[in-house]
Design a protein around this motif. Structure first.
Motif, PDB file in Angstrom:
ATOM      1  N   LYS A 156       9.557  28.758  72.070  1.00  0.00           N
ATOM      2  CA  LYS A 156       8.628  28.692  70.939  1.00  0.00           C
ATOM      3  C   LYS A 156       8.877  29.878  70.021  1.00  0.00           C
ATOM      4  O   LYS A 156       8.974  31.010  70.468  1.00  0.00           O
ATOM      5  N   LEU A 157       8.996  29.595  68.719  1.00  0.00           N
ATOM      6  CA  LEU A 157       9.208  30.663  67.739  1.00  0.00           C
ATOM      7  C   LEU A 157       8.062  30.761  66.732  1.00  0.00           C
ATOM      8  O   LEU A 157       8.008  31.700  65.949  1.00  0.00           O
ATOM      9  N   ALA A 158       7.157  29.781  66.747  1.00  0.00           N
ATOM     10  CA  ALA A 158       6.026  29.810  65.823  1.00  0.00           C
ATOM     11  C   ALA A 158       5.190  31.060  66.066  1.00  0.00           C
ATOM     12  O   ALA A 158       4.865  31.390  67.203  1.00  0.00           O
ATOM     13  N   GLY A 159       4.864  31.768  64.964  1.00  0.00           N
ATOM     14  CA  GLY A 159       4.081  32.986  65.081  1.00  0.00           C
ATOM     15  C   GLY A 159       4.823  34.092  65.793  1.00  0.00           C
ATOM     16  O   GLY A 159       4.233  34.943  66.451  1.00  0.00           O
ATOM     17  N   THR A 160       6.147  34.091  65.651  1.00  0.00           N
ATOM     18  CA  THR A 160       6.976  35.039  66.397  1.00  0.00           C
ATOM     19  C   THR A 160       6.554  36.484  66.182  1.00  0.00           C
ATOM     20  O   THR A 160       6.145  36.873  65.094  1.00  0.00           O
ATOM     21  N   GLY A 161       6.667  37.259  67.240  1.00  0.00           N
ATOM     22  CA  GLY A 161       6.432  38.690  67.133  1.00  0.00           C
ATOM     23  C   GLY A 161       7.718  39.472  66.993  1.00  0.00           C
ATOM     24  O   GLY A 161       7.714  40.694  66.926  1.00  0.00           O
ATOM     25  N   LEU A 162       8.855  38.750  66.960  1.00  0.00           N
ATOM     26  CA  LEU A 162      10.140  39.417  66.779  1.00  0.00           C
ATOM     27  C   LEU A 162      10.245  39.993  65.370  1.00  0.00           C
ATOM     28  O   LEU A 162       9.697  39.438  64.423  1.00  0.00           O
ATOM     29  N   THR A 163      10.987  41.078  65.248  1.00  0.00           N
ATOM     30  CA  THR A 163      11.299  41.589  63.917  1.00  0.00           C
ATOM     31  C   THR A 163      12.412  40.748  63.311  1.00  0.00           C
ATOM     32  O   THR A 163      13.100  39.989  64.018  1.00  0.00           O
ATOM     33  N   PHE A 164      12.605  40.896  61.998  1.00  0.00           N
ATOM     34  CA  PHE A 164      13.694  40.168  61.354  1.00  0.00           C
ATOM     35  C   PHE A 164      15.038  40.533  61.972  1.00  0.00           C
ATOM     36  O   PHE A 164      15.884  39.662  62.216  1.00  0.00           O
ATOM     37  N   ASP A 165      15.265  41.827  62.232  1.00  0.00           N
ATOM     38  CA  ASP A 165      16.539  42.247  62.805  1.00  0.00           C
ATOM     39  C   ASP A 165      16.774  41.629  64.180  1.00  0.00           C
ATOM     40  O   ASP A 165      17.908  41.298  64.539  1.00  0.00           O
ATOM     41  N   GLN A 166      15.716  41.459  64.972  1.00  0.00           N
ATOM     42  CA  GLN A 166      15.870  40.833  66.277  1.00  0.00           C
ATOM     43  C   GLN A 166      16.255  39.362  66.132  1.00  0.00           C
ATOM     44  O   GLN A 166      17.106  38.855  66.871  1.00  0.00           O
ATOM     45  N   VAL A 167      15.634  38.681  65.176  1.00  0.00           N
ATOM     46  CA  VAL A 167      15.990  37.279  64.925  1.00  0.00           C
ATOM     47  C   VAL A 167      17.429  37.189  64.430  1.00  0.00           C
ATOM     48  O   VAL A 167      18.218  36.347  64.889  1.00  0.00           O
TER      49      VAL A 167
END
Length: 530
Positions: A156-167
């Motif tokens: 699941k990626l909805a509402g991700t808490g990852l930073t842009f750099d991590q993505v």
């Protein structure tokens, strides 16, 4: 007769002139017929890096095959022709022969250039969730992460808490079953739009719990900077050979991300020092001081990398930055958040590709220096309480001989976050790491004894391919996964003070993972607490 001949000449000459004039006038202009545009079916695919995508959308962890086609503009065909000259009327008087019209030449066809395809509109430079949603619909990631990014084969990626750099790191480096996407396939700007859309989706609904009675903003900011620093370290180590073809270019990539990591580390230390003034708990303050020490070590290796003149000398410094940030800095930063009272709950379901549960699968959660380690029940489910409430909590699942999988869960203080992890496929034949000689020394003693966990771990692609933070001795009963570190050759070990075990026999499970996410077989060793 002579008179009649003169009369016929008098009639014929004007008629010939009339015919010539008519042929010229009635030939008319060139007529161009426009055929309807040809149609072509467009298959969604990664778009070139230059931001000129078509209206539509799509892109993170799963099936290797991606489709490749581009939407093509329909070409208009043109045809030219001329009107035939009309028949010239012959005289109606008498039986004289009809004067034949003089030969006429068809005007050359008009050269009508085919219209060129209208260039696709450029993406807006400011990330827009609406554009990201459109891109998502076109990208192959929708097949694994779902139409609303709620997860499927991929997390699941909805509402991700990852930073842009991590993505972006995940997009560029992939990890089975997710392929890596080059900048030519998915541009950075496209990823930014998709990331904006993922962030806009609803995160897990938090369950209110009592918050700490002291300020925690600096502590949380410290965690975020350490997490960002860890991603930059990963970039410095993993991207040079993917982004550059020669040593000079690779050195430049190392230095680019080493610089970024140093700056983020300095920001983390600034926030950590402020947190020391805000957090009253001395045990938490001691952990924050450890974070500062490890971040300083990352900064030191980063500066050494920046001082090198060759990729061969700079890359080992980047590798050290990764080891410290993964093994020490980020785990301890997360533990500081947890021990300060910012906690939540994570519920995980582990399945295979078909969606069937995998009973006995191992799950780790990076919420302390030693991750939580548990084992799934008969329905493939586990619940982990009191995890650090951070926006990108690392949760990983493993089963012997399968490719492991990782998700990042957004946990708010007091929240219960649900996630699923699908283990996609068997490990690649001939590339799976192996473990041997698992041991706990001594194997018996007091429940509070200090013991050494050790194992031999090898990988067909060499020791550097083993994941430095995923060589485990895991005990589901104690809910802990000890990470063993290299002590030279193929030997890995760690020394631990046992947590006051009650008299009984305790079983640990030993396994290793490599950078292609292949998981070894599982060995066991026991400790008998007296």
């Amino acid at each position: 007769m002579k008179t009649n001949a003169i009369r016929w000449i008098a009639i014929a000459v004007p008629l010939v002139a009339l015919a010539v004039w008519a042929a010229g006038c009635m030939a008319g202009p060139t007529v161009t017929s426009t055929l309807p545009p040809a149609t072509s079916t467009s298959v969604p695919s990664p778009v070139p890096a230059t931001p000129t995508p078509t209206t539509g959308a799509g892109s993170a962890d799963t099936a290797t095959a991606t489709t490749e086609a581009t939407a093509t503009a329909a070409l208009q065909a043109t045809a030219t022709g001329t009107l035939a000259p009309a028949d010239v009327p012959s005289p109606t008087t008498g039986a004289a022969p009809t004067a034949a019209p003089p030969p006429t030449s068809t005007p050359p066809p008009t050269n009508t250039p085919s219209p060129t395809a209208t260039p696709a509109p450029s993406l807006p430079t400011v990330p827009d969730p609406a554009v990201g949603m459109q891109l998502w619909q076109e990208k192959p990631c929708i097949n694994c992460h779902g139409a609303e990014a709620q997860g499927g084969i991929g997390p699941k990626l909805a509402g991700t808490g990852l930073t842009f750099d991590q993505v972006l790191l995940k997009v560029r480096t992939g990890g089975p079953p997710m392929p890596a996407f080059s900048d030519d396939q998915v541009g950075d700007l496209e990823v930014r739009h998709i990331y904006a859309w993922l962030e806009s989706l609803a995160p897990p609904t938090p369950t209110p719990i009592a918050a700490p009675s002291f300020p925690t903003g600096a502590l949380q900011a410290m965690w975020q900077q350490v997490s960002d620093m860890k991603v930059s370290c990963d970039f410095a180590k993993d991207l040079p050979e993917r982004q550059a073809s020669d040593d000079a270019g690779r050195l430049a990539v190392v230095k680019q991300y080493a610089t970024q990591a140093v700056q983020q580390g300095q920001a983390a230390i600034g926030q950590a020092n402020q947190a020391l003034n805000e957090v009253p708990d001395e045990a938490v303050r001691a952990i924050i001081r450890q974070v500062i020490d490890h971040v300083n070590a990352v900064i030191d290796h980063g500066n050494q990398a920046l001082g090198q003149g060759s990729f061969a000398n700079a890359w080992p410094q980047a590798a050290e930055m990764v080891a410290i940030s993964r093994l020490d800095a980020l785990p301890l930063a997360t533990q500081a958040v947890r021990d300060a009272g910012l906690v939540g709950t994570v519920r995980v379901r582990v399945t295979n590709q078909a969606g069937s549960p995998i009973p006995g699968a191992f799950v780790t959660v990076l919420t302390a220096h030693s991750p939580v380690g548990v084992q799934a029940d008969s329905s493939g489910r586990v619940t982990i309480v009191n995890v650090g409430a951070v926006p990108a909590l690392q949760v990983k699942a493993y089963a012997a001989g399968l490719v492991y999988h990782e998700v990042h869960v957004n946990v708010s203080p007091g929240a219960t976050a649900d996630t699923s992890i699908a283990l996609p496929s068997p490990s690649l034949a001939g590339q799976t790491p192996a473990v041997a000689n698992a041991a706990i020394e001594p194997a018996t003693g007091p429940g509070s004894a200090t013991v050494t966990f050790r194992v031999t771990a090898t990988d067909p692609q060499g020791p550097l391919n083993l994941a430095e933070d995923q060589i485990f001795a895991l005990n589901p009963e104690l809910r802990v996964a000890y990470v063993m570190r290299s002590v030279g050759g193929n030997q890995y070990q760690t020394q631990v003070a046992l947590p006051n075990l009650q008299p009984a026999t305790y079983t640990w499970y030993f396994f290793a993972v490599d950078h292609q996410c292949n998981t070894s077989g599982v060995l066991t060793a026991q400790y008998r607490a007296r």
